[in-house]
Design an enzyme around this catalytic site. Structure first.
Site, PDB file in Angstrom:
ATOM      1  N   GLN A  62      41.873  10.609 107.287  1.00  0.00           N
ATOM      2  CA  GLN A  62      41.530  10.443 105.878  1.00  0.00           C
ATOM      3  C   GLN A  62      40.135  10.917 105.508  1.00  0.00           C
ATOM      4  OE1 GLN A  62      42.857   6.208 105.406  1.00  0.00           O
ATOM      5  NE2 GLN A  62      43.255   6.861 103.313  1.00  0.00           N
ATOM      6  N   CYS A 107      47.847   1.609 111.087  1.00  0.00           N
ATOM      7  CA  CYS A 107      46.603   0.973 110.639  1.00  0.00           C
ATOM      8  C   CYS A 107      46.965   0.244 109.358  1.00  0.00           C
ATOM      9  CB  CYS A 107      45.475   1.979 110.469  1.00  0.00           C
ATOM     10  SG  CYS A 107      45.917   3.493 109.594  1.00  0.00           S
ATOM     11  N   SER A 108      46.315   0.551 108.254  1.00  0.00           N
ATOM     12  CA  SER A 108      46.709  -0.043 106.980  1.00  0.00           C
ATOM     13  C   SER A 108      47.612   0.921 106.227  1.00  0.00           C
ATOM     14  CB  SER A 108      45.485  -0.396 106.142  1.00  0.00           C
ATOM     15  OG  SER A 108      45.856  -1.032 104.941  1.00  0.00           O
ATOM     16  N   ALA A 109      47.089   2.096 105.922  1.00  0.00           N
ATOM     17  CA  ALA A 109      47.905   3.112 105.246  1.00  0.00           C
ATOM     18  C   ALA A 109      48.761   3.905 106.229  1.00  0.00           C
ATOM     19  CB  ALA A 109      47.004   4.064 104.459  1.00  0.00           C
ATOM     20  N   GLY A 110      48.332   3.957 107.487  1.00  0.00           N
ATOM     21  CA  GLY A 110      49.093   4.705 108.488  1.00  0.00           C
ATOM     22  C   GLY A 110      48.740   6.169 108.546  1.00  0.00           C
ATOM     23  N   ILE A 111      47.540   6.538 108.086  1.00  0.00           N
ATOM     24  CA  ILE A 111      47.150   7.953 108.122  1.00  0.00           C
ATOM     25  C   ILE A 111      45.738   8.172 108.669  1.00  0.00           C
ATOM     26  CG2 ILE A 111      48.734   8.781 106.345  1.00  0.00           C
ATOM     27  CD1 ILE A 111      46.518   8.505 104.291  1.00  0.00           C
ATOM     28  N   GLY A 112      44.787   7.279 108.379  1.00  0.00           N
ATOM     29  CA  GLY A 112      43.400   7.510 108.772  1.00  0.00           C
ATOM     30  C   GLY A 112      43.158   7.224 110.235  1.00  0.00           C
ATOM     31  N   ARG A 113      43.082   5.939 110.574  1.00  0.00           N
ATOM     32  CA  ARG A 113      42.881   5.556 111.966  1.00  0.00           C
ATOM     33  C   ARG A 113      44.096   5.935 112.817  1.00  0.00           C
ATOM     34  NH1 ARG A 113      40.546  -0.366 110.394  1.00  0.00           N
ATOM     35  NH2 ARG A 113      41.837   0.036 108.553  1.00  0.00           N
ATOM     36  N   ASP A 141      37.632   0.108 108.503  1.00  0.00           N
ATOM     37  CA  ASP A 141      38.430   0.926 107.584  1.00  0.00           C
ATOM     38  C   ASP A 141      37.588   2.082 107.053  1.00  0.00           C
ATOM     39  OD1 ASP A 141      40.647   1.706 106.169  1.00  0.00           O
ATOM     40  OD2 ASP A 141      40.295   0.326 104.505  1.00  0.00           O
TER      41      ASP A 141
END
Length: 608
Positions: free
Chosen positions: A582, A538-544, A493
């Site tokens: 991110q 991913c988790s938030a849906g923006i970084g990875r 992350d």
């Protein structure tokens, strides 16, 4: 490569695209026009074609109808014209008279329509295609109320890289002091920078600094209200100044650039020019004329990806040079500029009180303009899910970028998968990382397992484990639809994978499965010819998620036309899934991963 061979190759590539959209193929003559503008470099001509079309779409110029208002009146106003004579090299001469522009009366849209129409007419001539275009920006007699920053920037950007003509030069004549001083300041500073680059110094630094502060005082105390606008305008013309395409000249000096007898009377020429009559004759010659590119431009924007080659593309060598020059710190600053740009949309639905519990993170929201809407069901209050449509390379809605599902949204997630005909799900996170829950276990994890989510039963048929990822074959029960779930396991992350090539190999496996699944899906799929969207989260849906999609887009363009632009790709992507990518490290990783892939493929030697 001969000109005929280049034209055939250009048409072959462009007409693959036209056939996908069911429109008429591009003609040989139109192809030659774009190729001439790029000296028959096929890849650059393809980029120019898409830039031209993209610019017209962005400005809402779908059809040019010169005999209808308000375009007819604008053409007859005398503000814009293409002269009936040429410069000594044979180039056409286009003239824009600034004092005739009144922003309060005429919108930019109409001016740009007139400019497109007249320039399109000019480059119909083979002589103009071969010898190029000179653009005169006549500011004689104008004042600040005639000047419009946004329009001027659009004109220069159009000439710079989005119009099929060889731009020989731009001459700014009769510039008033309020324009000339900021321009001269910019020129002074740029020339000093250029001298530093080539290692020669014809002006001592103290003199340059003295001139700089004199002009700065003038700007601050005399032209302060205008200064910010001119800084922005100067940013637009930097590239012209560096390559000496833009020159500021006095009226009397025009004869050094153009023959005296070709100029309008108010520019010092001896022949009076009645622009109204000239353009009226031009219109009368064109009754019933249809722009041969109109049909292609007219493909609705909603069927067109935002990711097509633009004017600011880089080759692999240029990308490597940019990375070597900027270093990690410079790429981080580039990302910081992107991060500061505000999303071009609203978050009304995501912020509604009854939807708050459906967001994993309160500060990661969906733009109203690109959010995925669940199909309406009786007695349901909301169609909201934290998921956004995202374009791929030359493909509308190639991805659905979404957050890691919450337990309360498992049913919504699988409804979306079913309603959007999703065949592949890409998960770039683990369910738990660093002692924190990053994503719910929204699918049956073990082979043979079955779970019901809302009204959809999901069965795990098979799990294939690889070095860096798991591939799970799922079936949505009662529908006989197979969905493949990919989970990449080597991506921390807020960080980047330890191996760029492992992620690129993962991307290759995902794309191969997507292609196979669409073939197996057969006639059931009636959407975009380049497949239904794949879900990426991913988790938030923006970084990875954003990093994965950016790499796919850039590598697809690299494979197609051997160019790319990471910054442009990320900026466009963030316009659809806000805040995509991110961290500066993820942005930097995109650059290095592309170069590692290129070296492995033999596209870029290791010593470059």
């Amino acid at each position: 490569m001969t000109e005929n061979t280049a034209t055939k190759q250009f048409l072959e590539e462009i007409n693959k695209w036209t056939s996908q959209h069911g429109v008429s193929p591009l003609s040989w003559d139109v192809a030659v026009k774009f190729l001439m503008a790029r000296k028959f470099d096929v890849l650059r001509a393809i980029e120019l074609f898409h830039s031209y079309r993209e610019t017209r779409l962005r400005e809402g110029i779908v059809k040019l109808q010169p005999h209808e208002e308000p375009l007819r009146s604008e053409l007859l106003s005398g503000k814009l014209t293409v002269l009936g004579v040429r410069d000594p090299s044979g180039a056409s001469i286009a003239l824009y008279t600034a004092k005739l522009h009144h922003p309060s009366k005429t919108g930019n849209h109409v001016v740009l329509q007139a400019l497109f129409y007249l320039l399109d007419r000019a480059v119909e001539s083979f002589e103009t295609q071969r010898n190029g275009l000179v653009f005169i920006y006549d500011m004689a007699g104008s004042n600040y109320t005639n000047f419009e920053l946004d329009l001027s920037k659009k004109i220069l950007n159009l000439l710079k890289g989005a119009f099929p003509a060889r731009l020989k030069k731009v001459l700014i004549v009769g510039a008033p002091v309020w324009f000339r001083v900021p321009y001269n300041l910019l020129s002074l500073l740029l020339k000093e920078k250029l001298r530093e680059r080539v290692g020669t110094h014809t002006m001592c630094k103290s003199c340059a600094n003295f001139h700089f502060w004199l002009i700065w005082l003038f700007l601050v105390y005399v032209l302060n209200p205008l200064f910010s606008s001119f800084v922005a305008f100067c940013d637009c013309i930097i590239s012209f100044v560096i390559c000496s395409q833009v020159q500021m000249v006095k009226m009397g000096d025009l004869r050094q650039h153009l023959p005296r007898d070709c100029l309008p009377e108010h520019l010092g020429g001896c022949l009076p020019l009645d622009v109204h009559s000239w353009n009226l004759q031009l219109l009368s010659e064109q009754n019933g004329r249809v722009d041969p590119v109109d049909e292609l431009v007219g493909i609705p924007l909603e069927n067109t990806s935002i990711h097509i080659p633009g004017p600011e593309v880089m080759s692999l060598a240029e990308l490597m040079a940019h990375l070597n020059r900027a270093q990690r710190s410079g790429i981080y600053l580039e990302y910081e500029e992107l991060r500061r740009e505000q999303p071009p949309g609203t978050f009304t639905c995501a912020l509604a009180a009854h939807n708050q519990e459906r967001n994993r993170y309160g500060d990661v929201l969906c733009l109203d303009q690109t959010r995925v809407r669940l199909k309406a069901r009786r007695n349901e209050r909301s169609d909201y899910i934290n998921a956004s449509f995202m374009d791929g390379y030359k493909q509308k809605n190639a991805y659905i970028g979404t957050q890691g599902p919450l337990e309360k949204t498992y049913g919504d997630f699988w409804r979306m998968v079913w309603e959007q005909s999703v065949l592949v799900i890409v998960m770039t996170t683990r369910t738990d990382e660093g002692g924190r829950r990053k994503c719910g276990q929204y699918w049956p994890k073990e082979e043979g397992g079955q779970e019901v989510y809302g009204h959809i039963a999901v069965v795990n048929h098979r799990v294939d484990k690889h070095a860096h990822f798991n591939q799970t074959t799922l079936e949505l029960h009662n529908t006989e639809r197979q969905v493949t779930h990919f989970q990449f396991l080597s991506w921390p992350d807020y960080g980047v994978p330890s191996s760029a090539l492992s992620l690129i190999d993962f991307l290759g496996a995902v794309k191969h499965q997507q292609q196979w699944a669409v073939q197996a899906f057969g006639s059931q799929w009636r959407g975009h010819p380049l497949d239904p969207p794949m879900v990426v989260h991913c988790s938030a849906g923006i970084g990875r998620t954003g990093t994965f999609c950016a790499l796919d887009i850039c590598l697809s363009q690299l494979q197609d036309v051997r160019t790319l632009n990471v910054c442009q790709t990320v900026r466009r992507m963030r316009a659809q899934r806000a805040f995509s990518i991110q961290t500066p490290e993820q942005y930097y990783f995109c650059h290095t991963a592309i170069l590692e892939h290129a070296q492995r493929q033999g596209l870029l030697s290791a010593n470059q």
